[in-house]
Write a protein that holds these residues in place. Structure first.
Motif, PDB file in Angstrom:
ATOM      1  N   PRO A  60      -8.762  -4.869  -5.084  1.00 47.15           N
ATOM      2  CA  PRO A  60      -8.784  -3.404  -5.144  1.00 47.15           C
ATOM      3  C   PRO A  60      -9.043  -2.823  -3.758  1.00 47.15           C
ATOM      4  O   PRO A  60      -9.769  -3.403  -2.958  1.00 47.15           O
ATOM      5  CB  PRO A  60      -9.954  -3.107  -6.075  1.00 47.15           C
ATOM      6  N   VAL A  61      -8.409  -1.696  -3.465  1.00 48.05           N
ATOM      7  CA  VAL A  61      -8.607  -1.022  -2.176  1.00 48.05           C
ATOM      8  C   VAL A  61      -9.483   0.203  -2.442  1.00 48.05           C
ATOM      9  O   VAL A  61      -9.163   1.009  -3.313  1.00 48.05           O
ATOM     10  CB  VAL A  61      -7.255  -0.583  -1.591  1.00 48.05           C
ATOM     11  N   SER A 111      -7.219   9.470  -5.407  1.00 49.78           N
ATOM     12  CA  SER A 111      -7.228   8.017  -5.625  1.00 49.78           C
ATOM     13  C   SER A 111      -6.489   7.264  -4.518  1.00 49.78           C
ATOM     14  O   SER A 111      -6.420   6.035  -4.547  1.00 49.78           O
ATOM     15  CB  SER A 111      -6.589   7.698  -6.979  1.00 49.78           C
ATOM     16  N   ALA A 112      -5.933   7.961  -3.558  1.00 56.50           N
ATOM     17  CA  ALA A 112      -5.240   7.292  -2.449  1.00 56.50           C
ATOM     18  C   ALA A 112      -6.248   6.815  -1.405  1.00 56.50           C
ATOM     19  O   ALA A 112      -7.379   7.300  -1.348  1.00 56.50           O
ATOM     20  CB  ALA A 112      -4.238   8.252  -1.803  1.00 56.50           C
ATOM     21  N   ALA A 113      -5.833   5.841  -0.592  1.00 56.07           N
ATOM     22  CA  ALA A 113      -6.686   5.339   0.492  1.00 56.07           C
ATOM     23  C   ALA A 113      -5.974   5.537   1.822  1.00 56.07           C
ATOM     24  O   ALA A 113      -4.812   5.157   1.964  1.00 56.07           O
ATOM     25  CB  ALA A 113      -6.970   3.854   0.267  1.00 56.07           C
ATOM     26  N   ALA A 116      -1.873   5.509  -3.718  1.00 59.88           N
ATOM     27  CA  ALA A 116      -1.141   5.069  -2.528  1.00 59.88           C
ATOM     28  C   ALA A 116      -2.142   4.522  -1.518  1.00 59.88           C
ATOM     29  O   ALA A 116      -3.298   4.951  -1.478  1.00 59.88           O
ATOM     30  CB  ALA A 116      -0.350   6.226  -1.928  1.00 59.88           C
ATOM     31  N   VAL A 117      -1.694   3.561  -0.698  1.00 58.52           N
ATOM     32  CA  VAL A 117      -2.564   2.974   0.325  1.00 58.52           C
ATOM     33  C   VAL A 117      -1.851   3.083   1.672  1.00 58.52           C
ATOM     34  O   VAL A 117      -0.763   2.549   1.851  1.00 58.52           O
ATOM     35  CB  VAL A 117      -2.859   1.492   0.027  1.00 58.52           C
ATOM     36  N   ILE A 118      -2.480   3.798   2.581  1.00 56.19           N
ATOM     37  CA  ILE A 118      -1.938   3.917   3.938  1.00 56.19           C
ATOM     38  C   ILE A 118      -2.827   3.048   4.821  1.00 56.19           C
ATOM     39  O   ILE A 118      -3.989   3.374   5.053  1.00 56.19           O
ATOM     40  CB  ILE A 118      -1.960   5.384   4.417  1.00 56.19           C
ATOM     41  N   ARG A 159       2.482   1.424  -0.769  1.00 59.75           N
ATOM     42  CA  ARG A 159       1.562   0.900   0.228  1.00 59.75           C
ATOM     43  C   ARG A 159       2.254   0.710   1.576  1.00 59.75           C
ATOM     44  O   ARG A 159       3.254   0.008   1.671  1.00 59.75           O
ATOM     45  CB  ARG A 159       1.027  -0.450  -0.282  1.00 59.75           C
ATOM     46  N   LEU A 160       1.711   1.352   2.590  1.00 59.19           N
ATOM     47  CA  LEU A 160       2.127   1.069   3.968  1.00 59.19           C
ATOM     48  C   LEU A 160       1.044   0.169   4.545  1.00 59.19           C
ATOM     49  O   LEU A 160      -0.134   0.541   4.550  1.00 59.19           O
ATOM     50  CB  LEU A 160       2.207   2.357   4.804  1.00 59.19           C
TER      51      LEU A 160
END
Lengths: 337, 337, 337
Positions: free
Chosen positions: C92-93, C112-114, C131-133, C150-151
């Protein structure tokens, strides 16, 4: 801007309604009223009759077939480029250094330049007037970036690299990485220190993730007006002549010199220590292994084919010399008869 | 440093003035007094007679033609590499972490290491003595960077990647991206989780924007002393043997194993699941589609030609099998006569 | 998880000990008890007899030769992908923005994005749920990143680029660099402003250091479910159809349209303004210079050979047209006789 104003500014011949207001540029197929389209590639001529554009930029030959107003030019693509720039001026970039940028001592940064977030500018770097250094760029010590040059994002510039004025460097490009120079000591490779720099002229564009190595002792040189597409690899001590254009994924090995006004297709390979004269054109994916002494268009490779057919023919490639000898022998036999 | 001192340290035979002071290294063409030049490529021999260098590193064969002092060696290029390193020691890098670097918990960073501005070091990373992590590098959780290894700038290292000692990684390189592994479920692609790592040995150089994928289940392995130029693509589970050198823009597909001491030219393609033995040399832009079981020099492709001539011949490539059959038939006919 | 549970969840036929606990996935050669292996490539069948895995995923044909428990499937590679994902859920991020990230005004970032360390998010960017940046990414003004995309790290996204849901972008990728568009004004190149965007669909994977240019007037489009390997170059206004897979180092020139479900090998070159229909397969390092109107497998190039042999044959390539004419002449002569 009215069509008449555009025609006047770009020295085109106006046909039709000069008072018509033009708000933007679009393709023949997708233009709507208020937009100007262009016809520069015969492939798209079939869309001319049905275009909904208010006006079309085209060559004199196509004027009769144009159902709407027209700007006639010998070089419609150039007029399209200029109209587009006229109607879409770049957004102004606020000058100054973003507070998150790290700037080492001894830099000379023009007050009109902009340094983006999370940039790292090494010691003694010079950055010219109206230059824009985008977010995440790293510039090595002693490098110089010319007036009005723009590094977009995440660009890496090595120590001492010099970039001219009005250049544009796309994201991820690397200028000034070490050249690939090694001496052999039995099996081991001994690195040759790469002490040269990279000198990039004025009005050069460098594509995304393109890499340009620094020279070993002298500089790698990209002359004025060169345009380089994405993912090009330029090795140490290469020199690329002014106004040469190179398409994506081409790789050029060390110490090769390419002339002025050349056009090199995509995914071309050029081996090291060659001389290529001015005005040479090379088609996509060709391999150049010798000097090119005369201007012209050059190619290598074999045509695409259905795989089964290709396999039959490719297998014969390894028999070519044998076939040539047998052909010669047959000719001799028939002559002797 | 005097020429005599250099000769002694590098075990060369000295000819001429040993007391002469050498301040730097240059090419034969551009050297000035006080500099040492070298002759290692016959292509440049014509510059020997007119060099202004104080001394030249060369092979015994060239000594008679040398107008100045000389260092004679069987491997002048190696001596040039060593002299250059001797006269140009790298600038010291201050150790410690730049305050803008983000370092997650659980890292072991040697106090003699340097972490540059805007680096991001994930949790539980180990960084060895005298290692240098340049600006803008991102290192994933649990990765390990060996003693005296240097990541220059904007390098991305994935989770759990292990890099040995004294390596040099050029800007923009990516080590530990996911391998390109997918299963097909009708039209859709289902990603195969890429759980392996990348293990890079000691004394490895990795070029700018080169990419090395992590393995699917086991590791991708780059053995000691490998040198990789810019923009090379190495897929998952590849193994590259010690002291192999690969030139720029080469791409190697998954699970292929390359032997030791190979030399692979630029822009070469190597398909997946192959075995290539030790001491294989491959010329630029060749495509390898089968195992190579014997050392040697290998090639594919066709020679560059004037485009008109090339088109005539390339069109015949698709008739090769037909030509071979017709040639055979003629031979048979003449035999029967 | 027991073997029986896995069989039930993935709809495989279970043979052997369903109660056996499976802790991980490994290759046939290196699996140890408690691990499940797979056989999906005949090349590795020789390792089946000696595997130490607790179970093997395989096709019905291979069941008899399996010395341990087995999961039988028509598509063992797909089952392997699914088991691996089942046993290795992604870590999990933590959501939220890292304090070092720079976020310009007007962004809509789902809670909920990082957003990772040292990211730079331009004005008016939208980032979806979960989303995960990753660290060091730069996202241009007005771009949109979809839910669960995810980037990974050091990715550059241009202004206005739109990326769909559940995409994965590997490090160093550049999406939305300027297309390579220039008009010629005598020797000089005049830049054509690149005003189009890039639209990436859902479930797309984009490899490390891959570059996708923005369109000139309209968008470059990557449809749903496309998978792109590392170091691919996609020029402006290209369209890639849904579920097409492209291997590393391939380059596609401007305005070319590729169909759905195509599979394009590594290091392929495709020139501009072409149409390639659905279900086309192209082998590694082929060059495509014309439209492809029928599904099928296509190739170009010549086979690898020992260099000496290759040189003999390659030299004859330039005589092919001459050889063909001489062959024709001989045939005629013999007919006339």
């Amino acid at each position: 801007m009215t069509l008449a104003e555009i025609a006047a500014r770009l020295a085109c011949e106006l046909h039709g309604d000069g008072a018509c207001l033009i708000r933007g540029v679009a393709t023949l197929q997708n233009a709507t009223p208020g937009q100007i389209a262009f016809l520069a590639n015969r492939r798209y001529r079939r869309h001319l009759a049905t275009t909904r554009a208010s006006a079309v930029i085209l060559a004199a030959d196509d004027l009769d077939a144009c159902p709407v107003s027209a700007l006639v030019s010998e070089n419609p693509y150039l007029v399209y480029a200029r109209v587009t720039a006229l109607l879409n001026p770049p957004a102004p970039v606020p000058n100054g250094c973003h507070p998150s940028a790290v700037i080492e001592p001894g830099c000379h940064i023009d007050p009109s330049a902009a340094i983006g977030a999370h940039c790292v500018i090494g010691a003694n770097v010079t950055i010219g007037a109206a230059a824009v250094i985008g977010p995440g760029c790293v510039i090595g010590c002693g490098a110089a970036i010319g007036d009005a040059t723009r590094l977009t994002a995440n660009v890496s510039i090595g120590d001492g690299v010099s970039i001219g004025r009005r250049c544009l460097v796309q994201p991820g490009a690397v200028i000034g990485s070490d050249g690939f120079g090694y001496a052999q000591d039995k099996a081991a490779w001994v690195k040759v220190p790469q002490l040269g720099g990279v000198v990039v002229g004025d009005d050069v564009e460098i594509g995304a993730n393109t890499t340009i190595d620094r020279g070993a002792l002298e500089d790698t040189v990209i002359e004025d007006g060169v345009i380089l597409d994405n993912q090009i690899q330029i090795a140490h001590n290469v020199r690329i002549g002014a106004h040469t254009a190179i398409a994506g994924a081409t790789a050029i090995a060390g110490s090769t010199r390419i002339g002025k006004r050349c056009q090199i297709g995509g995914a071309v390979g050029i081996v090291g220590h060659l001389e290529i004269v001015d005005d040479v054109y090379i088609t996509a994916m060709s391999l150049v292994t010798g000097n090119i002494r005369r201007p012209g268009l050059y190619s290598s490779g074999t045509p695409l084919a259905d795989n089964k057919e290709w396999r039959r023919n490719a297998a014969r490639f390894g028999q070519l010399d044998d076939m040539a000898r047998r052909l010669k022998a047959l000719e001799k036999k028939l002559e002797d008869n």
